[in-house]
Design a protein around this motif. Structure first.
Motif, PDB file in Angstrom:
ATOM      1  N   TRP A  87       0.841  -1.208   0.000  1.00  0.00           N
ATOM      2  CA  TRP A  87       0.000   0.000   0.000  1.00  0.00           C
ATOM      3  C   TRP A  87       0.874   1.256   0.000  1.00  0.00           C
ATOM      4  O   TRP A  87       0.698   2.160  -0.825  1.00  0.00           O
ATOM      5  CB  TRP A  87      -0.901   0.011   1.232  1.00  0.00           C
ATOM      6  CG  TRP A  87      -2.108   0.901   1.149  1.00  0.00           C
ATOM      7  CD1 TRP A  87      -3.381   0.516   0.922  1.00  0.00           C
ATOM      8  CD2 TRP A  87      -2.140   2.337   1.278  1.00  0.00           C
ATOM      9  NE1 TRP A  87      -4.222   1.606   0.908  1.00  0.00           N
ATOM     10  CE2 TRP A  87      -3.488   2.733   1.121  1.00  0.00           C
ATOM     11  CE3 TRP A  87      -1.176   3.312   1.505  1.00  0.00           C
ATOM     12  CZ2 TRP A  87      -3.889   4.071   1.184  1.00  0.00           C
ATOM     13  CZ3 TRP A  87      -1.568   4.655   1.567  1.00  0.00           C
ATOM     14  CH2 TRP A  87      -2.911   5.024   1.413  1.00  0.00           C
ATOM     15  N   SER A 120      -6.904   0.656  -3.882  1.00  0.00           N
ATOM     16  CA  SER A 120      -8.031   0.007  -3.212  1.00  0.00           C
ATOM     17  C   SER A 120      -8.268  -1.390  -3.770  1.00  0.00           C
ATOM     18  O   SER A 120      -8.456  -2.361  -3.017  1.00  0.00           O
ATOM     19  CB  SER A 120      -9.303   0.845  -3.385  1.00  0.00           C
ATOM     20  OG  SER A 120      -9.157   2.141  -2.852  1.00  0.00           O
ATOM     21  N   PRO A 290     -14.765   1.113   0.438  1.00  0.00           N
ATOM     22  CA  PRO A 290     -13.523   0.342   0.373  1.00  0.00           C
ATOM     23  C   PRO A 290     -12.869   0.316  -1.005  1.00  0.00           C
ATOM     24  O   PRO A 290     -11.646   0.177  -1.102  1.00  0.00           O
ATOM     25  CB  PRO A 290     -13.954  -1.067   0.802  1.00  0.00           C
ATOM     26  CG  PRO A 290     -15.150  -0.842   1.669  1.00  0.00           C
ATOM     27  CD  PRO A 290     -15.870   0.321   1.046  1.00  0.00           C
ATOM     28  N   CYS A 293     -11.596   4.457  -1.078  1.00  0.00           N
ATOM     29  CA  CYS A 293     -10.901   5.150   0.012  1.00  0.00           C
ATOM     30  C   CYS A 293      -9.472   4.657   0.227  1.00  0.00           C
ATOM     31  O   CYS A 293      -8.672   5.319   0.883  1.00  0.00           O
ATOM     32  CB  CYS A 293     -11.670   5.012   1.323  1.00  0.00           C
ATOM     33  SG  CYS A 293     -11.543   3.379   2.100  1.00  0.00           S
ATOM     34  N   GLY A 294      -9.142   3.466  -0.306  1.00  0.00           N
ATOM     35  CA  GLY A 294      -7.822   2.885  -0.082  1.00  0.00           C
ATOM     36  C   GLY A 294      -7.878   1.424   0.306  1.00  0.00           C
ATOM     37  O   GLY A 294      -6.877   0.853   0.733  1.00  0.00           O
ATOM     38  N   GLY A 295      -9.050   0.809   0.162  1.00  0.00           N
ATOM     39  CA  GLY A 295      -9.175  -0.612   0.430  1.00  0.00           C
ATOM     40  C   GLY A 295      -9.520  -0.930   1.868  1.00  0.00           C
ATOM     41  O   GLY A 295      -9.887  -0.058   2.663  1.00  0.00           O
ATOM     42  N   CYS A 323     -16.046  -5.249  -3.250  1.00  0.00           N
ATOM     43  CA  CYS A 323     -16.166  -4.110  -2.340  1.00  0.00           C
ATOM     44  C   CYS A 323     -17.190  -4.396  -1.254  1.00  0.00           C
ATOM     45  O   CYS A 323     -16.952  -4.117  -0.069  1.00  0.00           O
ATOM     46  CB  CYS A 323     -16.551  -2.864  -3.125  1.00  0.00           C
ATOM     47  SG  CYS A 323     -16.831  -1.399  -2.101  1.00  0.00           S
TER      48      CYS A 323
END
Length: 389
Positions: A87, A120, A290, A293-295, A323
């Protein structure tokens, strides 16, 4: 175990005319998503999803290209269990080594929007792989499951004032929901028209059903404040995205203007945006998506911010299966979660994309028990609806 291949597709599923609806996004005729498949050298497959379009319809060619040609090659050969490290590598770009050594972020200039949507998708797929590799559901890896079933609310509500009550009551019949969300805002024009629809809904439902409204960020600050004044006596559970996400001081002004709780966050990305919402006292309920926003990793951090500021957490899950299932695991593990969004619009990206039956019963939805995210992709359905570049 190493990552062997990364493949993304733009999946576009037509919605039959009888199940289409019209909102501020226009007539919704398709459900679109970027679906990601990551495979390891020992044959494990993780599935992810990224979003870059408002609503359920949009163009995903650029995001899919980014995943296949820019992000994917950086992942091949890496350990898929290095979820947080990957990430930060994707977020910080060419300075990721310096950021790791320095102990603080040094992100790329393109640190929001499509870049985070791609991260994400990767993050969700890597958590799926990790759970499968260990034989446990993702919620177990996030700290455990506080409930085996979560309360869910039915999300829909586009009908006019003379039909909104029956539309919402039909949702109760379908899943025993005790909480319902309807759309307001630019789709109606003036605020008083939306308020009339909400009043009709409350009269039809009575006082014992929770009622939320969602403006999709289409009001100005003045219009949102006027709307709150008009519905102040209707006991709304929350007012979602009253204004655009780029006006956080304005969101705080709207929140301070009345007693209706403010929910927002589906248009926000990363923990940093939600930190600002918390510090500005701009929201009561955080709603990260999810797939944007970045997972899973970032959604859990956002949930922690909510908990630290005594706020609540209800992820935006109008989405495809990767998601949606990611959101179930995050809600199961987050101390500040309290409800799950369940789409009552046409959603083939959940119900047809996976082999499992996804349903709410008695207003509740079960948290998956299977390893990983807990679903099986229908690769035949995926192949049938993948867009060819």
């Amino acid at each position: 175990m190493r990552i062997k291949s990364v493949q993304a597709w733009w999946i576009r599923v037509p919605i039959e005319a009888a199940r289409q609806h019209r909102s501020d996004f226009g007539q919704v005729t398709t459900f679109d998503a970027a679906i990601l498949r990551i495979e390891t050298d020992d044959g494990l497959v993780g599935w992810g999803e990224g979003k870059n379009a408002a609503g359920s319809a949009g163009s995903y060619g650029a995001l899919v290209h980014m995943l296949n040609h820019e992000v994917g090659p950086q992942l091949v050969g890496r350990d898929p269990a290095d979820i947080g490290v990957i990430w930060e590598m994707l977020y910080n770009g060419v300075r990721h080594d310096s950021a790791a050594r320095g102990g603080h972020a040094m992100p790329q200039l393109a640190r929001r929007g499509m870049s985070i949507a791609a991260i994400s998708a990767v993050d969700i797929a890597l958590w799926d792989i990790l759970g499968k590799s260990l034989g446990v559901p993702v919620w177990r890896l996030l700290g455990g499951r506080k409930l085996d079933r979560m309360p869910a609310y039915a999300s829909g509500g586009w009908a006019a004032a003379d039909a909104i009550g029956e539309q919402l009551k039909s949702y109760i019949a379908k899943g025993g929901f005790k909480a319902l969300k309807m759309r307001v805002g630019a789709m109606d024009g003036a605020a008083h028209i939306s308020a009339t629809r909400v009043r009709a809904a409350r009269q039809a439902l009575g006082p014992d059903v929770e009622l939320m409204v969602d403006a999709h960020g289409t009001y100005t600050v003045a219009e949102a404040k006027r709307f709150i004044h008009l519905v102040n006596d209707l006991d709304l559970a929350w007012f979602e995205e009253p204004i655009i996400a780029d006006d956080k001081p304005g969101m705080a002004e709207v929140r301070a203007s009345g007693a209706v709780p403010i929910a927002t966050g589906e248009s926000e990305a990363t923990r940093y945006a939600f930190r600002d919402l918390a510090v500005l006292k701009a929201a009561d309920i955080f709603q990260p998506d999810p797939a944007f926003c970045g997972g899973i990793s970032e959604a859990m951090k956002i949930g922690t911010i909510a908990s630290a500021f005594n706020l609540r957490f209800a992820p935006h899950l109008w989405a495809g299966a990767p998601c949606f299932f990611a959101g179930l695991h995050v809600c199961a593990a987050s101390p500040s979660s309290f409800t799950v969004e369940y789409s009552l619009g046409a959603n083939p990206m959940i119900h047809d994309l996976v082999e499992e039956t996804v349903e709410a019963r008695d207003g509740m939805i079960a948290i998956p028990e299977k390893p990983g995210l807990g679903f099986t992709i229908s690769e035949r359905f995926l192949e049938a609806h993948a867009q060819r570049g």
